[in-house]
Every structure is written in C-alpha cells, then in structure tokens.
Design a protein around this motif. Structure first.
Motif, PDB file in Angstrom:
ATOM      1  N   MET A   1       0.929  -1.377  -0.027  1.00  0.00           N
ATOM      2  CA  MET A   1      -0.166  -0.047  -0.094  1.00  0.00           C
ATOM      3  C   MET A   1       0.876   1.260   0.090  1.00  0.00           C
ATOM      4  O   MET A   1       1.721   1.418   1.034  1.00  0.00           O
ATOM      5  CB  MET A   1      -0.799  -0.148   1.249  1.00  0.00           C
ATOM      6  CG  MET A   1      -1.745   1.168   1.279  1.00  0.00           C
ATOM      7  SD  MET A   1      -2.730   1.219   2.716  1.00  0.00           S
ATOM      8  CE  MET A   1      -3.457   2.868   2.733  1.00  0.00           C
ATOM      9  N   LYS A   2       0.724   2.024  -1.089  1.00  0.00           N
ATOM     10  CA  LYS A   2       1.416   3.106  -0.969  1.00  0.00           C
ATOM     11  C   LYS A   2       0.685   4.413  -0.459  1.00  0.00           C
ATOM     12  O   LYS A   2      -0.449   4.484  -0.349  1.00  0.00           O
ATOM     13  CB  LYS A   2       1.752   3.834  -2.621  1.00  0.00           C
ATOM     14  CG  LYS A   2       2.737   3.058  -3.392  1.00  0.00           C
ATOM     15  CD  LYS A   2       4.034   3.395  -2.901  1.00  0.00           C
ATOM     16  CE  LYS A   2       5.189   2.669  -3.706  1.00  0.00           C
ATOM     17  NZ  LYS A   2       6.508   2.998  -3.474  1.00  0.00           N
ATOM     18  N   ILE A   3       1.582   5.154   0.486  1.00  0.00           N
ATOM     19  CA  ILE A   3       1.054   6.366   1.125  1.00  0.00           C
ATOM     20  C   ILE A   3       1.421   7.611   0.528  1.00  0.00           C
ATOM     21  O   ILE A   3       2.694   8.037   0.443  1.00  0.00           O
ATOM     22  CB  ILE A   3       1.704   6.280   2.578  1.00  0.00           C
ATOM     23  CG1 ILE A   3       1.091   5.068   3.285  1.00  0.00           C
ATOM     24  CG2 ILE A   3       0.876   7.624   3.241  1.00  0.00           C
ATOM     25  CD1 ILE A   3       1.502   4.946   4.839  1.00  0.00           C
ATOM     26  N   ARG A   4       0.402   8.315   0.011  1.00  0.00           N
ATOM     27  CA  ARG A   4       0.823   9.624  -0.689  1.00  0.00           C
ATOM     28  C   ARG A   4       1.012  10.794   0.211  1.00  0.00           C
ATOM     29  O   ARG A   4       0.014  11.068   1.108  1.00  0.00           O
ATOM     30  CB  ARG A   4      -0.493   9.913  -1.760  1.00  0.00           C
ATOM     31  CG  ARG A   4      -0.701   9.157  -2.722  1.00  0.00           C
ATOM     32  CD  ARG A   4      -2.120   9.198  -3.211  1.00  0.00           C
ATOM     33  NE  ARG A   4      -3.094   8.940  -2.108  1.00  0.00           N
ATOM     34  CZ  ARG A   4      -4.377   9.047  -2.427  1.00  0.00           C
ATOM     35  NH1 ARG A   4      -4.890   9.351  -3.533  1.00  0.00           N
ATOM     36  NH2 ARG A   4      -5.263   8.788  -1.606  1.00  0.00           N
ATOM     37  N   CYS A   5       2.010  11.253   0.386  1.00  0.00           N
ATOM     38  CA  CYS A   5       2.642  12.358   1.216  1.00  0.00           C
ATOM     39  C   CYS A   5       3.115  13.545   0.740  1.00  0.00           C
ATOM     40  O   CYS A   5       3.440  13.754  -0.503  1.00  0.00           O
ATOM     41  CB  CYS A   5       3.291  11.901   2.329  1.00  0.00           C
ATOM     42  SG  CYS A   5       4.976  11.163   1.757  1.00  0.00           S
TER      43      CYS A   5
END
Length: 244
Positions: A1-5
């Motif tokens: 799961m990629k976390i956009r930050c």
C-alpha cells in the motif's frame, strides 16, 4: 500500500531531511513539498493526500493554524524544534509529534504507525462492501469486492484462501479472486464445519483436502504447512472425521 504524502517546513535543511527520509521508506510516495503553509493548503484543495509531515513554527501560517484551516484532514505528523506544542498537537488529533533533530529510526516508527492505521481503515472500508447471504438462504455463498468488480463466491467452490500482505487470495475451482479483506471477517462468514484455519496465512476447505502428510495439507498438488498454533484444532477436527 502506497501512502501519498507531502512535507511542509519553512527551514530548507529540515525540509531536505524529511525529503530524504521519505525516499528511504518504500511505501511512502512524496507528491510535493512546500516551504509555507499557504501553498500547501492550496495543493490540498485539489489533490488527495494520505499523510502530511508538518512543521509547527512557520512565519506566514503556523502548522497549528494550517490544521485548523483544513476541512478534510490527511494523517498528520508534526515536526518541531520545540516540545511545548505537543499537547496542542494531540488535541488536534495528529498521528505523532517528532522533535527536531529527527532521527531516522524515530521517523520510521511514526510512519509505521500511520501505515498500520491506514491499512486498518482500508480493511474496514472494503469489508463494508462485502455482503453475505441471509440465514434464510442457508449461507451458501457471499459477494466480495475484487478490484472494481463485486464477485459471487460459492462456498462449495472454495479450495483455499491465502493471505498475501494486505490482501486475501480466494482460490476456487474456477478462478482466483484477490480482495482486501481480513481472515477474521471471512471466517465469520464461512461455515466452521466446512472450513478451518491451518496457518496465519492459510484457510482451507475440508472437503478439498487430497491428503495430509505429517504437518502439511495437500490440495490440488499444493502443499500447505500447518502452523504450530493451529495444529491441535486442525488434527482434532481431522480425527473426528476418521472412520478408524
């Protein structure tokens, strides 16, 4: 799961350090960085962000003021050189509070906390779309979300279920379905006398077992280990089905 930050800090060196730390964490996806809160607010109006690393003390708009101005808040990790803002930060429901200079190990611990929280929220959201047949229908199937589609799964077709990081792969006699669902939710829906968990990553259908060899179950030429914490329940169930 990629976390956009995104990262927001008016100190160039501090912003660079956060930038470098983010690049070292595989699941973090840095979308933008800002040296002031006003530009960050404008970006958030038109872009979806999961996590924001936010400095508290900034000239034009402080981190606290920025949080208060947000209508839809991403997860927030505050960064500051001063610890007197900690209580205020937690009142605003931030995920963590990092005191500068920030060590990478401490940064990573905060990221892991957010990662776990987002995964749990995603599981809860996805599980809401799963619908099971009513007791009157004798619970012979359920519907589960697979990507953009919703699939019907008949109990009688399930061979086994395999945990794959954040997802479950439901392997049937016809196909393999990948879904964001927890084992707990699935076990609650399946008849306990027909299915059993044999490992933290595997659940099987009793009637699809071809053979059992020591501590392994074979289904369609695929071997599944029986985990230590599942052995007693599994072999008790097997023995209850033996004719001799």
């Amino acid at each position: 799961m990629k976390i956009r930050c995104i990262a927001v800090d008016d100190e160039p060196l501090a912003l660079r350090k956060i930038h470098d730390y983010i690049l070292r964490v595989g699941y973090l996806d840095l979308k933008a960085e800002f040296d002031n809160g006003l530009e960050a607010l404008e970006f958030l109006k038109n872009n979806e962000v999961d996590l924001m690393f936010l400095d508290i003390q900034m000239e034009e708009l402080t981190g606290i003021q920025m949080i208060e101005a947000l209508t839809k808040k991403p997860k927030i990790i505050l960064t500051t050189a001063y610890d007197e803002y900690a209580i205020k930060g937690y009142e605003l429901d931030v995920c963590d509070y990092l005191l500068k200079p920030i060590a990478f190990q401490r940064f990573l611990k905060s990221c892991e906390k957010v990662h776990e929280s987002l995964i749990n929220e995603k599981h809860e959201k996805e599980e809401k779309v799963v619908s099971f047949s009513t007791p009157e229908e004798n619970k012979s199937y359920f519907f589960v979300k697979d990507g953009s589609s919703t699939r019907k799964v008949n109990f009688k077709d399930i061979l086994y279920v395999e945990g794959m990081k954040d997802y479950l792969q439901i392997c049937t006699t016809k196909e393999k379905i990948m879904t964001l669902l927890s084992f707990k939710k699935l076990e609650e829906a399946l008849p306990a006398n027909q299915f059993i968990r044999i490992h933290k990553s595997h659940l099987i259908a009793f009637d699809k077992i071809d053979s059992i060899e020591r501590n392994h179950v074979i289904i369609n030429d695929k071997r599944f280990p029986v985990g230590d914490s599942y052995k007693k329940e599994f072999f008790d169930s097997v023995n209850s089905r033996k004719l001799n």
